[in-house]
Design a protein around this motif. Sequence first.
Motif, PDB file in Angstrom:
ATOM      1  N   ILE A 105      49.561  -6.652 -20.940  1.00  0.00           N
ATOM      2  CA  ILE A 105      48.731  -7.628 -21.655  1.00  0.00           C
ATOM      3  C   ILE A 105      49.537  -8.318 -22.747  1.00  0.00           C
ATOM      4  CG2 ILE A 105      46.700  -7.928 -23.148  1.00  0.00           C
ATOM      5  CD1 ILE A 105      45.858  -7.192 -20.367  1.00  0.00           C
ATOM      6  N   LEU A 106      49.443  -9.635 -22.785  1.00  0.00           N
ATOM      7  CA  LEU A 106      50.021 -10.428 -23.861  1.00  0.00           C
ATOM      8  C   LEU A 106      48.871 -11.011 -24.677  1.00  0.00           C
ATOM      9  CD1 LEU A 106      52.944 -12.832 -23.940  1.00  0.00           C
ATOM     10  CD2 LEU A 106      50.711 -13.697 -24.628  1.00  0.00           C
ATOM     11  N   ARG A 107      48.953 -10.853 -25.996  1.00  0.00           N
ATOM     12  CA  ARG A 107      47.988 -11.468 -26.915  1.00  0.00           C
ATOM     13  C   ARG A 107      48.794 -12.292 -27.905  1.00  0.00           C
ATOM     14  NH1 ARG A 107      44.145  -8.669 -29.989  1.00  0.00           N
ATOM     15  NH2 ARG A 107      45.862  -7.549 -30.955  1.00  0.00           N
ATOM     16  N   CYS A 108      48.502 -13.556 -27.999  1.00  0.00           N
ATOM     17  CA  CYS A 108      49.231 -14.450 -28.892  1.00  0.00           C
ATOM     18  C   CYS A 108      48.357 -14.798 -30.088  1.00  0.00           C
ATOM     19  CB  CYS A 108      49.636 -15.722 -28.139  1.00  0.00           C
ATOM     20  SG  CYS A 108      50.701 -16.814 -29.126  1.00  0.00           S
ATOM     21  N   GLY A 109      49.013 -14.839 -31.259  1.00  0.00           N
ATOM     22  CA  GLY A 109      48.275 -15.156 -32.476  1.00  0.00           C
ATOM     23  C   GLY A 109      47.781 -13.917 -33.197  1.00  0.00           C
ATOM     24  N   VAL A 110      48.377 -12.769 -32.888  1.00  0.00           N
ATOM     25  CA  VAL A 110      47.988 -11.531 -33.563  1.00  0.00           C
ATOM     26  C   VAL A 110      48.516 -11.556 -34.999  1.00  0.00           C
ATOM     27  CG1 VAL A 110      47.922 -10.181 -31.422  1.00  0.00           C
ATOM     28  CG2 VAL A 110      50.038 -10.251 -32.770  1.00  0.00           C
ATOM     29  N   PRO A 111      47.901 -10.780 -35.886  1.00  0.00           N
ATOM     30  CA  PRO A 111      48.419 -10.698 -37.253  1.00  0.00           C
ATOM     31  C   PRO A 111      49.789 -10.013 -37.288  1.00  0.00           C
ATOM     32  CG  PRO A 111      46.206  -9.740 -37.094  1.00  0.00           C
ATOM     33  CD  PRO A 111      46.671 -10.024 -35.704  1.00  0.00           C
ATOM     34  N   ARG A 112      50.512 -10.252 -38.349  1.00  0.00           N
ATOM     35  CA  ARG A 112      51.812  -9.615 -38.540  1.00  0.00           C
ATOM     36  C   ARG A 112      51.607  -8.111 -38.682  1.00  0.00           C
ATOM     37  NH1 ARG A 112      55.283  -7.886 -42.699  1.00  0.00           N
ATOM     38  NH2 ARG A 112      57.458  -8.511 -42.384  1.00  0.00           N
ATOM     39  N   PRO A 113      52.257  -7.304 -37.836  1.00  0.00           N
ATOM     40  CA  PRO A 113      52.119  -5.857 -37.971  1.00  0.00           C
ATOM     41  C   PRO A 113      52.732  -5.372 -39.286  1.00  0.00           C
ATOM     42  CG  PRO A 113      53.029  -6.432 -35.818  1.00  0.00           C
ATOM     43  CD  PRO A 113      53.038  -7.671 -36.653  1.00  0.00           C
ATOM     44  N   ALA A 114      52.059  -4.477 -39.975  1.00  0.00           N
ATOM     45  CA  ALA A 114      52.558  -3.930 -41.234  1.00  0.00           C
ATOM     46  C   ALA A 114      53.919  -3.266 -41.047  1.00  0.00           C
ATOM     47  CB  ALA A 114      51.550  -2.937 -41.805  1.00  0.00           C
ATOM     48  N   GLN A 115      54.153  -2.703 -39.871  1.00  0.00           N
ATOM     49  CA  GLN A 115      55.397  -1.997 -39.611  1.00  0.00           C
ATOM     50  C   GLN A 115      56.615  -2.929 -39.679  1.00  0.00           C
ATOM     51  OE1 GLN A 115      55.345   0.323 -36.011  1.00  0.00           O
ATOM     52  NE2 GLN A 115      57.209   1.408 -36.538  1.00  0.00           N
ATOM     53  N   MET A 116      56.416  -4.229 -39.598  1.00  0.00           N
ATOM     54  CA  MET A 116      57.541  -5.160 -39.709  1.00  0.00           C
ATOM     55  C   MET A 116      58.209  -5.097 -41.076  1.00  0.00           C
ATOM     56  SD  MET A 116      56.899  -8.619 -37.600  1.00  0.00           S
ATOM     57  CE  MET A 116      56.627  -8.560 -35.851  1.00  0.00           C
ATOM     58  N   SER A 117      57.503  -4.593 -42.074  1.00  0.00           N
ATOM     59  CA  SER A 117      58.077  -4.448 -43.409  1.00  0.00           C
ATOM     60  C   SER A 117      58.907  -3.178 -43.552  1.00  0.00           C
ATOM     61  CB  SER A 117      56.956  -4.431 -44.455  1.00  0.00           C
ATOM     62  OG  SER A 117      56.254  -5.645 -44.418  1.00  0.00           O
ATOM     63  N   ASP A 118      58.853  -2.308 -42.575  1.00  0.00           N
ATOM     64  CA  ASP A 118      59.563  -1.029 -42.620  1.00  0.00           C
ATOM     65  C   ASP A 118      60.996  -1.226 -42.130  1.00  0.00           C
ATOM     66  OD1 ASP A 118      60.569   1.537 -42.345  1.00  0.00           O
ATOM     67  OD2 ASP A 118      58.916   2.266 -41.100  1.00  0.00           O
ATOM     68  N   PRO A 119      61.996  -1.023 -42.996  1.00  0.00           N
ATOM     69  CA  PRO A 119      63.382  -1.208 -42.565  1.00  0.00           C
ATOM     70  C   PRO A 119      63.825  -0.194 -41.503  1.00  0.00           C
ATOM     71  CG  PRO A 119      63.300  -0.312 -44.794  1.00  0.00           C
ATOM     72  CD  PRO A 119      61.895  -0.633 -44.395  1.00  0.00           C
ATOM     73  N   GLU A 120      63.061   0.863 -41.336  1.00  0.00           N
ATOM     74  CA  GLU A 120      63.372   1.878 -40.325  1.00  0.00           C
ATOM     75  C   GLU A 120      62.666   1.612 -38.990  1.00  0.00           C
ATOM     76  OE1 GLU A 120      65.618   4.371 -40.877  1.00  0.00           O
ATOM     77  OE2 GLU A 120      65.958   3.369 -42.790  1.00  0.00           O
ATOM     78  N   ALA A 121      61.876   0.559 -38.906  1.00  0.00           N
ATOM     79  CA  ALA A 121      61.129   0.251 -37.681  1.00  0.00           C
ATOM     80  C   ALA A 121      62.091  -0.036 -36.539  1.00  0.00           C
ATOM     81  CB  ALA A 121      60.204  -0.940 -37.912  1.00  0.00           C
ATOM     82  N   ASP A 122      61.672   0.332 -35.331  1.00  0.00           N
ATOM     83  CA  ASP A 122      62.477   0.080 -34.142  1.00  0.00           C
ATOM     84  C   ASP A 122      62.273  -1.345 -33.655  1.00  0.00           C
ATOM     85  OD1 ASP A 122      63.529   2.675 -33.935  1.00  0.00           O
ATOM     86  OD2 ASP A 122      61.754   3.387 -32.879  1.00  0.00           O
ATOM     87  N   GLY A 123      63.352  -1.953 -33.253  1.00  0.00           N
ATOM     88  CA  GLY A 123      63.285  -3.296 -32.707  1.00  0.00           C
ATOM     89  C   GLY A 123      64.304  -3.470 -31.607  1.00  0.00           C
ATOM     90  N   VAL A 124      64.059  -4.438 -30.752  1.00  0.00           N
ATOM     91  CA  VAL A 124      64.984  -4.763 -29.676  1.00  0.00           C
ATOM     92  C   VAL A 124      65.082  -6.276 -29.585  1.00  0.00           C
ATOM     93  CG1 VAL A 124      64.526  -2.676 -28.332  1.00  0.00           C
ATOM     94  CG2 VAL A 124      63.169  -4.716 -27.889  1.00  0.00           C
ATOM     95  N   GLU A 125      66.179  -6.749 -29.024  1.00  0.00           N
ATOM     96  CA  GLU A 125      66.312  -8.163 -28.725  1.00  0.00           C
ATOM     97  C   GLU A 125      66.508  -8.281 -27.230  1.00  0.00           C
ATOM     98  OE1 GLU A 125      68.844 -10.538 -31.188  1.00  0.00           O
ATOM     99  OE2 GLU A 125      69.061 -12.033 -29.609  1.00  0.00           O
ATOM    100  N   VAL A 126      65.692  -9.108 -26.615  1.00  0.00           N
ATOM    101  CA  VAL A 126      65.743  -9.301 -25.173  1.00  0.00           C
ATOM    102  C   VAL A 126      65.896 -10.791 -24.902  1.00  0.00           C
ATOM    103  CG1 VAL A 126      64.533  -8.980 -22.984  1.00  0.00           C
ATOM    104  CG2 VAL A 126      64.304  -7.258 -24.787  1.00  0.00           C
ATOM    105  N   ASP A 127      67.026 -11.171 -24.370  1.00  0.00           N
ATOM    106  CA  ASP A 127      67.304 -12.563 -24.013  1.00  0.00           C
ATOM    107  C   ASP A 127      66.989 -13.543 -25.144  1.00  0.00           C
ATOM    108  OD1 ASP A 127      68.241 -11.713 -21.586  1.00  0.00           O
ATOM    109  OD2 ASP A 127      66.405 -12.158 -20.500  1.00  0.00           O
ATOM    110  N   GLY A 128      67.422 -13.183 -26.344  1.00  0.00           N
ATOM    111  CA  GLY A 128      67.263 -14.084 -27.476  1.00  0.00           C
ATOM    112  C   GLY A 128      65.937 -14.012 -28.189  1.00  0.00           C
ATOM    113  N   VAL A 129      65.063 -13.110 -27.794  1.00  0.00           N
ATOM    114  CA  VAL A 129      63.768 -12.937 -28.470  1.00  0.00           C
ATOM    115  C   VAL A 129      63.749 -11.540 -29.087  1.00  0.00           C
ATOM    116  CG1 VAL A 129      61.255 -12.856 -28.211  1.00  0.00           C
ATOM    117  CG2 VAL A 129      62.586 -14.512 -26.888  1.00  0.00           C
ATOM    118  N   GLY A 130      63.487 -11.490 -30.401  1.00  0.00           N
ATOM    119  CA  GLY A 130      63.374 -10.211 -31.091  1.00  0.00           C
ATOM    120  C   GLY A 130      61.973  -9.651 -30.954  1.00  0.00           C
ATOM    121  N   TRP A 131      61.897  -8.328 -30.820  1.00  0.00           N
ATOM    122  CA  TRP A 131      60.614  -7.639 -30.646  1.00  0.00           C
ATOM    123  C   TRP A 131      60.577  -6.389 -31.527  1.00  0.00           C
ATOM    124  CZ3 TRP A 131      57.137  -9.820 -27.217  1.00  0.00           C
ATOM    125  CH2 TRP A 131      57.653 -10.711 -26.269  1.00  0.00           C
TER     126      TRP A 131
END
Length: 160
Positions: free
Chosen positions: A80-106
Motif C-alpha cells: 500500500i502506498l499512501r501519499c500526503g501522510v504527516p512527517r513521521p516523528a522518527q525522522m527527527s531521530d539521528p539513529e533512525a534507519d534509512g535507505v536510498e533506492v534509485d535516488g529516493v531516500g526512505w
Amino acid sequence: MNFFRHRLTGLPVLALLITVVGCSSADDGARAAVPSPGAKVAGLCRKLDKVLPAKVDGQGRRDPEPASALTAGWGNPAIILRCGVPRPAQMSDPEADGVEVDGVGWLLQKQQDGSFHFTTTLRKAYAEVTIPVGRTGDGMAPLVDLAPAVKKAIPTGIAD
C-alpha cells in the motif's frame, strides 16, 4: 539490511485452504486510511497517482478502499502506498534507519506485526509504502519499482 533477504515461509496448507475457501472476492480488498494533506501536497499526490506503475514487485495494481488518488495498492496481501501522510516523528531521530533506492531516500520503520513502513525523505510530500509481512521476502523490489514515479511527481525538498 538482512531482514529483506530472508523469505518468509507460507501458511500450512490446511490454514491456507481454510482462508481461501472462507473468503469471498468482496472480502479480500485492502483498506487504507486516506491522508488529508493541504492543497499543495494533495496536488503532488494526484500527480504521483497518475505516474504510478501498473505493477509493483510483479503484482498488478489493486487500489485499496476507500478509493482515492492519495492511495494505491498492488497484489494480495497488498503493498500500500499512501501519499500526503504527516512527517513521521522518527525522522527527527539521528539513529533512525534509512535507505536510498534509485535516488529516493526512505525512512525505514519495522512494525510490530513484522511489516515495514517506508516513508520518503527530502521530498515536497511524504509518501508512505507499507510492505506487509507476507511480502517482505522480496527485499527492496517494491521501492525500486516506485522510485521513478516518486522522482517524476514529487520534487526534492522539505515537505511543509
